[in-house]
Design an enzyme around this catalytic site. Sequence first.
Site, PDB file in Angstrom:
ATOM      1  N   TYR A 141       0.819  -1.211   0.000  1.00 25.25           N
ATOM      2  CA  TYR A 141       0.000   0.000   0.000  1.00 25.25           C
ATOM      3  C   TYR A 141       0.855   1.265   0.000  1.00 25.25           C
ATOM      4  O   TYR A 141       0.455   2.288  -0.536  1.00 25.25           O
ATOM      5  CB  TYR A 141      -0.914   0.024   1.233  1.00 25.25           C
ATOM      6  N   LYS A 192       3.077 -15.280   1.869  1.00 23.75           N
ATOM      7  CA  LYS A 192       3.448 -16.071   0.687  1.00 23.75           C
ATOM      8  C   LYS A 192       4.967 -16.262   0.711  1.00 23.75           C
ATOM      9  O   LYS A 192       5.688 -15.753  -0.149  1.00 23.75           O
ATOM     10  CB  LYS A 192       2.998 -15.355  -0.590  1.00 23.75           C
ATOM     11  N   ASP A 225      -2.841 -17.888   0.002  1.00 17.51           N
ATOM     12  CA  ASP A 225      -3.831 -18.424  -0.948  1.00 17.51           C
ATOM     13  C   ASP A 225      -4.565 -19.615  -0.339  1.00 17.51           C
ATOM     14  O   ASP A 225      -5.778 -19.758  -0.467  1.00 17.51           O
ATOM     15  CB  ASP A 225      -3.178 -18.778  -2.295  1.00 17.51           C
ATOM     16  N   ASP A 249      -6.444  -7.158   3.542  1.00 17.34           N
ATOM     17  CA  ASP A 249      -7.551  -6.497   2.847  1.00 17.34           C
ATOM     18  C   ASP A 249      -8.443  -7.552   2.193  1.00 17.34           C
ATOM     19  O   ASP A 249      -9.670  -7.533   2.339  1.00 17.34           O
ATOM     20  CB  ASP A 249      -6.981  -5.534   1.794  1.00 17.34           C
ATOM     21  N   ASP A 253     -12.347  -9.173   3.618  1.00 18.64           N
ATOM     22  CA  ASP A 253     -13.609  -9.132   2.851  1.00 18.64           C
ATOM     23  C   ASP A 253     -14.205 -10.535   2.757  1.00 18.64           C
ATOM     24  O   ASP A 253     -15.412 -10.721   2.863  1.00 18.64           O
ATOM     25  CB  ASP A 253     -13.375  -8.595   1.424  1.00 18.64           C
TER      26      ASP A 253
END
Length: 368
Positions: A141, A192, A225, A249, A253
């Site tokens: 970000y 990751k 993932d 983020d 959601d």
Amino acid sequence: MTHQILLTPGDGIGPEVIDETQRVLGWFSRNRNFAFHTESAPIGGIAYETTGNPAPDETIAKAKKADAVLFGAVGGPQWDKLPFDQKPERGILRLRKDLELFANLRPALCFDALKDASSLKPEIVSGLDILIVRELTGGVYFGEPKETTTLPNGEKRAVDTQVYTTHEIERITRVAFELAGLRSRRVTSAEKSNVMVTGVLWREVVTKIHKEEFPHIELSHVLADNCAMQLVRNPKQYDVIVTDNLFGDVLSDEAAQLTGSIGMLPSASLGAKQANGKQAALYEPIHGSAPDIAGKGVANPIACILSFAMCLRYSFGRVEDAQLVERAVDRVLADGYRTADIMQPGMTKLGTVQMTEAILKALDKLAV
Ligand code: IPM
Ligand code: MG
């Protein structure tokens, strides 16, 4: 002591849900000896329209002074074409960065009455109570360079930079372990590390902090993932998930949808505790500005009202009052009241204002 609360309603449904949350503040001042002073300041698209800047210096200065910020939402299609640094989203991003709100707490809790409102089978989500701890001031970000250049052949090239330092990972890891200590003592760290060097460092630092400072908490690691997949397969295997800004983020959601509606979920963004006991804090519903339903009086105010509950808990240490708000929400849902986003057959549909009134009535009843 009078608590100073800055309201930044912003865009879309932000002003509607903040207005209703103010009525809940009013209830606490009348019934619970909660002395507060509020002031409003522009942020996002509305701030851009009125001042030319989505994150006006004056709003940032007021936010720094306040004990807590109650944030609505920013953004809308009318600002989609603005240059990147004038978009409404800069408003919230600058608040996070300038107030150093590095710890973002996103609980995903499935209220029993809503277990059939999720798109997942009720048995997968009933009783779900997880907490995503998202790093909020670093990563891709804010990493530099962040730019678009034109190559000699006329093609464009855009770069975002994912960057983390040891210190940034350490402090968010400690927040996650501390919170896990108050819950079921399990932390899962998602990154990751199979592809990204920031992921390798993340895993190393989390492992070290665990070993040195929190050996009594159970730690597991998951690739982000796989975490996304596990969240829809068997979300109840998780308690606290700690992860970076971008994965947080996305995963939050996803977790929100498990609970029935993104209209239900609050969040807290916290800074470091200062020596004088002060801690910068911003509370916001995670639903965003929802421009399609703005101004229609149908938005779900619950996420914003529950964000105020988090404010009572984390900024003002009023745990019982926070629980009172949460129980009031639980009660209205159990009584069959629903806003459009969580409407189910046989339930009573309410607008934004009426839903707040139902919550205020439930507060009256629970408080006696
Ligand atoms: C969120 C939002 C923000 C983010 C946007 C509005 C900048 O999606 O709080 O999750 O990406 O962090
Ligand atoms: Mg988001």
